[in-house]
Write an enzyme that holds these catalytic residues in place. Structure first.
Site, PDB file in Angstrom:
ATOM      1  CB  SER A   1     -14.111  13.529   6.205  1.00  0.00           C
ATOM      2  OG  SER A   1     -13.843  11.977   6.543  1.00  0.00           O
TER       3      SER A   1
ATOM      4  CG  MET B   1     -11.728   7.425  18.322  1.00  0.00           C
ATOM      5  SD  MET B   1     -11.505   6.126  17.181  1.00  0.00           S
ATOM      6  CE  MET B   1     -11.409   6.935  15.615  1.00  0.00           C
TER       7      MET B   1
ATOM      8  CG  HIS C   1     -13.189  -1.337  11.689  1.00  0.00           C
ATOM      9  ND1 HIS C   1     -12.775  -0.843  12.890  1.00  0.00           N
ATOM     10  CD2 HIS C   1     -12.136  -2.196  11.318  1.00  0.00           C
ATOM     11  CE1 HIS C   1     -11.535  -1.304  13.128  1.00  0.00           C
ATOM     12  NE2 HIS C   1     -11.148  -2.274  12.034  1.00  0.00           N
TER      13      HIS C   1
HETATM   14  C1  GAR Z   1     -12.783   6.607   9.480  1.00  0.00           C
HETATM   15  O1  GAR Z   1     -11.978   5.941   8.700  1.00  0.00           O
HETATM   16  C2  GAR Z   1     -13.368   5.633  10.529  1.00  0.00           C
HETATM   17  O2  GAR Z   1     -13.643   4.218   9.829  1.00  0.00           O
HETATM   18  C3  GAR Z   1     -12.484   5.425  11.727  1.00  0.00           C
HETATM   19  O3  GAR Z   1     -12.194   6.687  11.998  1.00  0.00           O
HETATM   20  C4  GAR Z   1     -11.980   7.669  10.595  1.00  0.00           C
HETATM   21  C5  GAR Z   1     -12.920   8.714  10.893  1.00  0.00           C
HETATM   22  O4  GAR Z   1     -12.875   9.662   9.984  1.00  0.00           O
HETATM   23  N1  GAR Z   1     -13.036   4.647  12.615  1.00  0.00           N
HETATM   24  C6  GAR Z   1     -12.436   3.813  13.408  1.00  0.00           C
HETATM   25  O5  GAR Z   1     -11.204   3.730  13.402  1.00  0.00           O
HETATM   26  C7  GAR Z   1     -13.251   3.032  14.431  1.00  0.00           C
HETATM   27  N2  GAR Z   1     -12.685   1.982  14.892  1.00  0.00           N
HETATM   28  P1  GAR Z   1     -13.693  10.911   9.858  1.00  0.00           P
HETATM   29  O6  GAR Z   1     -13.536  11.700  11.368  1.00  0.00           O
HETATM   30  O7  GAR Z   1     -12.989  11.783   8.895  1.00  0.00           O
HETATM   31  O8  GAR Z   1     -15.070  10.416   9.350  1.00  0.00           O
END
Ligand code: GAR
Length: 203
Positions: free
Chosen positions: A24, A101, A120
């Site tokens: 997203s 990740m 983050h």
């Molecule tokens: C986001 O909330 C980002 O901050 C988090 O993963 C999500 C991805 O959402 N990142 C972490 O936790 C990294 N440590 P998305 O795929 O909908 O953009």
């Protein structure tokens, strides 16, 4: 007279988004840079590549829909050479992690000094480090009884969630918040701020 190094500046505007999941944030960043022709035309900033480590990730569908090249990476090669030559082929100058990740290998960090940023879903330096991602972060924040949480945008260095902080935005954690409801607030903050911070870094 010494000519300014325009090549370097232009390349910085070729963005690669690294993502592992739904994407997203990637979608919002793509929308931001395509919806502003001035940004593309005069400043020549664009999302030039989506890099993903998960063949089932929604972000790959987004890349296809948006006609943006994608690169599905494989762990051994990533930690061997960081896919540096592939990134160079796309003239990538800025790497934007958006829910990516895997730890970024040292080789890539050294080649892209201060040109890799991450978002983050908490207020670093709290609630960061290995295994602190997605809902695990929100669960930990609620369990700790925090009254506020938020987002951190930071440069990436060799240590998880440790590089220099660029930006924080905060939200309240209410008594009845669940990891899901907190995740929604955090996503809203991420979608609101990440693109404009990227723009500032580029320009
Ligand atoms: C986001 O909330 C980002 O901050 C988090 O993963 C999500 C991805 O959402 N990142 C972490 O936790 C990294 N440590 P998305 O795929 O909908 O953009």
């Amino acid at each position: 007279m010494i000519k300014p190094n325009t090549t370097l500046q232009q390349e910085k505007k070729h963005i690669a988004i690294f993502a592992s999941g739904a994407g997203s944030n990637a979608q919002k960043i793509i929308d931001y840079f395509t919806s502003q022709p001035a940004l593309q035309k005069e400043r020549r900033a664009k999302v030039a590549l989506i890099v993903c480590n998960n063949p089932k990730a929604g972000v790959l569908k987004i890349a296809e829909k948006e006609n943006i090249p994608s690169l599905l990476i494989e762990r051994n090669k990533f930690y061997e050479d960081g896919y540096l030559s592939e990134l160079k082929n796309y003239h990538i100058g800025l790497i934007v992690l958006a829910g990516f990740m895997w730890k970024v290998p040292a080789e890539l960090i050294q080649s892209y000094q201060n040109k890799i940023i991450n978002i983050h879903p908490a207020l670093l330096p709290k609630f960061g480090g290995k295994n602190m991602y997605g809902n695990f972060v929100h669960e930990a924040v609620i369990k700790a009884g925090e009254k506020e949480s938020g987002i951190t945008i930071h440069y990436v260095d060799e240590i998880y969630d440790h590089g220099k902080i660029i930006f924080h935005a905060k939200c309240r954690v209410e008594e009845d918040d669940t990891p899901q409801s907190l995740a929604e607030k955090i996503h809203a903050l991420e979608h609101k701020h990440y693109s404009s911070i990227i723009e500032k870094i580029i320009t």
